[in-house]
Design a protein around this motif. Structure first.
Motif, PDB file in Angstrom:
ATOM      1  N   PRO A  91      37.396 -35.326  26.472  1.00  0.00           N
ATOM      2  CA  PRO A  91      36.856 -36.660  26.218  1.00  0.00           C
ATOM      3  C   PRO A  91      36.999 -37.576  27.433  1.00  0.00           C
ATOM      4  CG  PRO A  91      38.059 -35.905  24.306  1.00  0.00           C
ATOM      5  CD  PRO A  91      38.302 -34.883  25.395  1.00  0.00           C
ATOM      6  N   GLY A  92      35.900 -38.266  27.736  1.00  0.00           N
ATOM      7  CA  GLY A  92      35.895 -39.192  28.867  1.00  0.00           C
ATOM      8  C   GLY A  92      35.512 -38.552  30.184  1.00  0.00           C
ATOM      9  N   SER A  93      35.294 -37.228  30.187  1.00  0.00           N
ATOM     10  CA  SER A  93      35.004 -36.554  31.458  1.00  0.00           C
ATOM     11  C   SER A  93      33.510 -36.526  31.774  1.00  0.00           C
ATOM     12  CB  SER A  93      35.538 -35.125  31.428  1.00  0.00           C
ATOM     13  OG  SER A  93      34.830 -34.349  30.482  1.00  0.00           O
ATOM     14  N   GLY A  94      32.674 -36.918  30.821  1.00  0.00           N
ATOM     15  CA  GLY A  94      31.227 -36.923  31.071  1.00  0.00           C
ATOM     16  C   GLY A  94      30.547 -35.659  30.567  1.00  0.00           C
ATOM     17  N   TYR A  95      29.226 -35.701  30.599  1.00  0.00           N
ATOM     18  CA  TYR A  95      28.439 -34.546  30.144  1.00  0.00           C
ATOM     19  C   TYR A  95      28.667 -33.372  31.096  1.00  0.00           C
ATOM     20  CZ  TYR A  95      25.444 -37.678  27.254  1.00  0.00           C
ATOM     21  OH  TYR A  95      24.935 -38.569  26.341  1.00  0.00           O
ATOM     22  N   VAL A  96      28.319 -32.196  30.609  1.00  0.00           N
ATOM     23  CA  VAL A  96      28.337 -31.004  31.435  1.00  0.00           C
ATOM     24  C   VAL A  96      26.919 -30.435  31.412  1.00  0.00           C
ATOM     25  CG1 VAL A  96      28.954 -29.405  29.568  1.00  0.00           C
ATOM     26  CG2 VAL A  96      29.693 -28.917  31.880  1.00  0.00           C
ATOM     27  N   ARG A  97      26.504 -29.847  32.534  1.00  0.00           N
ATOM     28  CA  ARG A  97      25.150 -29.279  32.568  1.00  0.00           C
ATOM     29  C   ARG A  97      25.159 -27.937  33.278  1.00  0.00           C
ATOM     30  NH1 ARG A  97      22.691 -29.119  37.653  1.00  0.00           N
ATOM     31  NH2 ARG A  97      23.195 -30.755  39.143  1.00  0.00           N
ATOM     32  N   THR A  98      24.080 -27.169  33.061  1.00  0.00           N
ATOM     33  CA  THR A  98      23.947 -25.914  33.777  1.00  0.00           C
ATOM     34  C   THR A  98      23.523 -26.203  35.216  1.00  0.00           C
ATOM     35  OG1 THR A  98      21.656 -25.726  33.000  1.00  0.00           O
ATOM     36  CG2 THR A  98      23.346 -24.582  31.719  1.00  0.00           C
ATOM     37  N   LEU A  99      23.990 -25.369  36.132  1.00  0.00           N
ATOM     38  CA  LEU A  99      23.520 -25.490  37.518  1.00  0.00           C
ATOM     39  C   LEU A  99      22.074 -24.988  37.598  1.00  0.00           C
ATOM     40  CD1 LEU A  99      24.472 -26.280  40.356  1.00  0.00           C
ATOM     41  CD2 LEU A  99      25.095 -23.884  40.713  1.00  0.00           C
ATOM     42  N   GLN A 100      21.772 -23.977  36.778  1.00  0.00           N
ATOM     43  CA  GLN A 100      20.418 -23.421  36.761  1.00  0.00           C
ATOM     44  C   GLN A 100      19.508 -24.272  35.872  1.00  0.00           C
ATOM     45  OE1 GLN A 100      20.296 -19.176  36.121  1.00  0.00           O
ATOM     46  NE2 GLN A 100      18.075 -19.149  35.902  1.00  0.00           N
ATOM     47  N   SER A 101      18.240 -24.299  36.221  1.00  0.00           N
ATOM     48  CA  SER A 101      17.244 -25.051  35.448  1.00  0.00           C
ATOM     49  C   SER A 101      16.405 -24.088  34.612  1.00  0.00           C
ATOM     50  CB  SER A 101      16.333 -25.834  36.396  1.00  0.00           C
ATOM     51  OG  SER A 101      17.071 -26.802  37.105  1.00  0.00           O
ATOM     52  N   PHE A 102      15.940 -24.568  33.475  1.00  0.00           N
ATOM     53  CA  PHE A 102      15.176 -23.726  32.556  1.00  0.00           C
ATOM     54  C   PHE A 102      13.983 -24.491  32.015  1.00  0.00           C
ATOM     55  CE2 PHE A 102      19.638 -22.500  32.408  1.00  0.00           C
ATOM     56  CZ  PHE A 102      19.545 -21.158  32.738  1.00  0.00           C
ATOM     57  N   GLY A 103      12.884 -23.785  31.813  1.00  0.00           N
ATOM     58  CA  GLY A 103      11.724 -24.354  31.137  1.00  0.00           C
ATOM     59  C   GLY A 103      11.766 -23.974  29.670  1.00  0.00           C
ATOM     60  N   ASP A 104      10.619 -23.583  29.116  1.00  0.00           N
ATOM     61  CA  ASP A 104      10.599 -23.114  27.727  1.00  0.00           C
ATOM     62  C   ASP A 104      11.632 -22.009  27.582  1.00  0.00           C
ATOM     63  OD1 ASP A 104       8.429 -24.756  27.530  1.00  0.00           O
ATOM     64  OD2 ASP A 104       6.946 -23.142  27.455  1.00  0.00           O
ATOM     65  N   CYS A 105      12.388 -22.057  26.497  1.00  0.00           N
ATOM     66  CA  CYS A 105      13.464 -21.071  26.389  1.00  0.00           C
ATOM     67  C   CYS A 105      13.926 -20.871  24.953  1.00  0.00           C
ATOM     68  CB  CYS A 105      14.664 -21.488  27.252  1.00  0.00           C
ATOM     69  SG  CYS A 105      15.444 -23.031  26.757  1.00  0.00           S
ATOM     70  N   GLN A 106      14.656 -19.783  24.768  1.00  0.00           N
ATOM     71  CA  GLN A 106      15.430 -19.525  23.557  1.00  0.00           C
ATOM     72  C   GLN A 106      16.892 -19.694  23.946  1.00  0.00           C
ATOM     73  OE1 GLN A 106      15.186 -15.478  22.185  1.00  0.00           O
ATOM     74  NE2 GLN A 106      16.783 -15.760  20.632  1.00  0.00           N
ATOM     75  N   LEU A 107      17.575 -20.622  23.280  1.00  0.00           N
ATOM     76  CA  LEU A 107      18.970 -20.919  23.628  1.00  0.00           C
ATOM     77  C   LEU A 107      19.869 -20.592  22.446  1.00  0.00           C
ATOM     78  CD1 LEU A 107      21.103 -22.302  25.527  1.00  0.00           C
ATOM     79  CD2 LEU A 107      20.556 -24.435  24.332  1.00  0.00           C
ATOM     80  N   HIS A 108      20.934 -19.858  22.729  1.00  0.00           N
ATOM     81  CA  HIS A 108      21.943 -19.570  21.706  1.00  0.00           C
ATOM     82  C   HIS A 108      23.220 -20.331  22.044  1.00  0.00           C
ATOM     83  CE1 HIS A 108      24.156 -17.195  18.684  1.00  0.00           C
ATOM     84  NE2 HIS A 108      25.151 -17.194  19.561  1.00  0.00           N
ATOM     85  N   VAL A 109      23.686 -21.122  21.077  1.00  0.00           N
ATOM     86  CA  VAL A 109      24.887 -21.939  21.253  1.00  0.00           C
ATOM     87  C   VAL A 109      25.823 -21.664  20.088  1.00  0.00           C
ATOM     88  CG1 VAL A 109      25.779 -24.319  21.281  1.00  0.00           C
ATOM     89  CG2 VAL A 109      23.648 -23.786  22.457  1.00  0.00           C
ATOM     90  N   GLU A 110      27.097 -21.491  20.366  1.00  0.00           N
ATOM     91  CA  GLU A 110      28.100 -21.469  19.300  1.00  0.00           C
ATOM     92  C   GLU A 110      29.064 -22.618  19.561  1.00  0.00           C
ATOM     93  OE1 GLU A 110      29.724 -17.555  18.576  1.00  0.00           O
ATOM     94  OE2 GLU A 110      27.771 -16.622  18.981  1.00  0.00           O
ATOM     95  N   TRP A 111      29.366 -23.362  18.508  1.00  0.00           N
ATOM     96  CA  TRP A 111      30.221 -24.543  18.677  1.00  0.00           C
ATOM     97  C   TRP A 111      31.157 -24.674  17.484  1.00  0.00           C
ATOM     98  CZ3 TRP A 111      29.806 -28.608  15.102  1.00  0.00           C
ATOM     99  CH2 TRP A 111      28.639 -28.608  14.300  1.00  0.00           C
ATOM    100  N   ALA A 112      32.274 -25.342  17.714  1.00  0.00           N
ATOM    101  CA  ALA A 112      33.245 -25.589  16.643  1.00  0.00           C
ATOM    102  C   ALA A 112      33.723 -27.026  16.768  1.00  0.00           C
ATOM    103  CB  ALA A 112      34.417 -24.623  16.745  1.00  0.00           C
ATOM    104  N   ALA A 113      33.710 -27.738  15.643  1.00  0.00           N
ATOM    105  CA  ALA A 113      34.211 -29.112  15.616  1.00  0.00           C
ATOM    106  C   ALA A 113      35.737 -29.078  15.603  1.00  0.00           C
ATOM    107  CB  ALA A 113      33.676 -29.845  14.393  1.00  0.00           C
ATOM    108  N   PRO A 114      36.381 -30.115  16.161  1.00  0.00           N
ATOM    109  CA  PRO A 114      37.838 -30.100  16.286  1.00  0.00           C
ATOM    110  C   PRO A 114      38.559 -30.180  14.934  1.00  0.00           C
ATOM    111  CG  PRO A 114      36.844 -31.909  17.563  1.00  0.00           C
ATOM    112  CD  PRO A 114      35.770 -31.322  16.734  1.00  0.00           C
ATOM    113  N   THR A 115      39.714 -29.557  14.895  1.00  0.00           N
ATOM    114  CA  THR A 115      40.671 -29.739  13.792  1.00  0.00           C
ATOM    115  C   THR A 115      42.020 -30.119  14.404  1.00  0.00           C
ATOM    116  OG1 THR A 115      41.142 -27.382  13.879  1.00  0.00           O
ATOM    117  CG2 THR A 115      39.625 -28.121  12.155  1.00  0.00           C
ATOM    118  N   PRO A 116      42.882 -30.900  13.739  1.00  0.00           N
ATOM    119  CA  PRO A 116      42.556 -31.587  12.490  1.00  0.00           C
ATOM    120  C   PRO A 116      41.457 -32.619  12.688  1.00  0.00           C
ATOM    121  CG  PRO A 116      44.611 -32.425  13.417  1.00  0.00           C
ATOM    122  CD  PRO A 116      44.219 -31.245  14.251  1.00  0.00           C
TER     123      PRO A 116
END
Ligand code: MG
Length: 353
Positions: A91-116
């Motif tokens: 938190p507070g560190s800013g967005y993160v981005r890929t160094l590589q650029s992409f046009g039309d694409c299929q993107l797979h993301v897995e994410w987990a919300a924090p606990t507690p």
């Protein structure tokens, strides 16, 4: 070659062919001569305990260890961390981005919300998946038993399209987004020809079905500006919204066909290439930096937009001009080639700055 007076913005996007699917009339039905599709190993699905394996033709964005595909938005090293096989927002560190650029694409993301769990509504497990650098956000949010406005829910196209259903898993559990992203199309003058389109499958459930994006959703959160022309290929970014959301098993398949990979290099690196490279007494190749990680190269009175294929190699999208910078020796050299034969590159030495 375009004249220097031509609109740079218009050149930013050499609009590629529209991707309207239609049968190819060059082939008869059931034609045995028609080339078969390339073979792809589809990989494996993830479990809660174990990330799956990406398809064999994907670009792996995060394998549980390697942070090199990711940078801060300005291209400097990111302050997000790798912990227990996950990429975690600090938190507070800013967005993160890929160094590589992409046009039309299929993107797979897995994410987990924090606990507690901390906070509620938009303050709980908030991040986001951005296409077009920072322009178009699919919301990441802990929407499990957490009330908020509909078009700010997990898997919403933020501010416009709520997901069709809420398919959220409890915080702490790994969730998947499989996203099909289709860029907006602009003509050479920068006029919008077609809006962006998005499909999202959340934990295996279709929640956005080829929606047409009315406008970018960055900037003013309630009334963002309309479409503005941008390059066809740009980085994918994740949002820092102040919550330590975690990501794993990130991969992307680019759907357009391109001659080169493209990268959005740090401005600090691009600035080192800026200057004048004389060709002869009458002509000087001028290099300057443009927005969105691009360089402008003025050659024989015309201006070309150069895209980075590596930290040192640049190419023009609209014509067969390439440029390799060699700053390893005492002289700052730009090797500019026209046409296929790069061995016949003009080796030009920078005189300014
Ligand atoms: Mg968000």
């Amino acid at each position: 070659m375009k004249s220097p007076s031509a609109s740079v913005l218009g050149l930013l996007l050499a609009t590629s062919a529209f991707l309207h699917a239609a049968p190819d009339s060059n082939w008869l039905a059931h034609d045995r001569e028609r080339p078969l599709p390339p073979v792809v190993n589809p990989g494996t699905a993830s479990t809660q305990d174990q990330p799956g394996k990406p398809p064999s033709d994907s670009v792996v964005l995060f394998d549980g260890k390697d942070l090199t595909p990711w940078v801060a938005m300005d291209g400097s090293p990111t302050k997000w961390i790798v912990k227990d096989g996950a990429l975690e927002c600090v938190p507070g560190s800013g967005y993160v981005r890929t160094l590589q650029s992409f046009g039309d694409c299929q993107l797979h993301v897995e994410w987990a919300a924090p606990t507690p769990v901390h906070g509620d509504s938009q303050g709980r497990g908030n991040s986001g998946v951005f296409f077009g650098f920072n322009r178009y956000e699919i919301q990441v949010l802990d929407s499990y038993e957490n009330k908020t406005y509909a078009d700010g829910s997990a898997a919403s196209y933020y501010g416009e399209y709520p997901p069709m259903v809420n398919a959220c898993l409890p915080p702490g559990q790994w969730q998947t987004y499989d996203i099909i992203w289709t860029n907006p199309r602009f003509d050479a003058e920068g006029k919008l020809l077609a809006k962006a389109r998005i499909t999202v499958i959340h934990n295996g459930v279709l929640v956005q079905n080829n929606i047409e994006v009315e406008r970018p959703n960055t900037g003013h959160w309630f009334n963002p500006p309309p479409y503005q022309v941008h390059p066809e290929r740009l980085p994918i970014a994740f949002q820092d919204h102040g919550n330590p959301v975690r990501f794993r098993n990130l991969w992307v398949r680019e759907l357009g066909s391109y001659r080169h990979k493209e990268f959005m290099l740090p401005n600090a690196l691009l600035d080192t290439y800026v200057g004048d490279y004389p060709r002869d007494a009458h002509d000087t190749v001028k290099v300057r930096r443009l927005p969105d990680g691009l360089l402008s190269l003025t050659l024989a009175g015309g201006e070309l937009i150069m895209h980075a294929a590596s930290p040192t190699h640049f190419y023009a999208e609209t014509t067969d001009v390439q440029c390799e910078f060699d700053f390893t020796g005492p002289k700052k050299i730009a090797a500019v080639s026209v046409g296929e034969d790069q061995s016949r590159a003009m080796k030009l030495e920078r005189v300014t700055p």
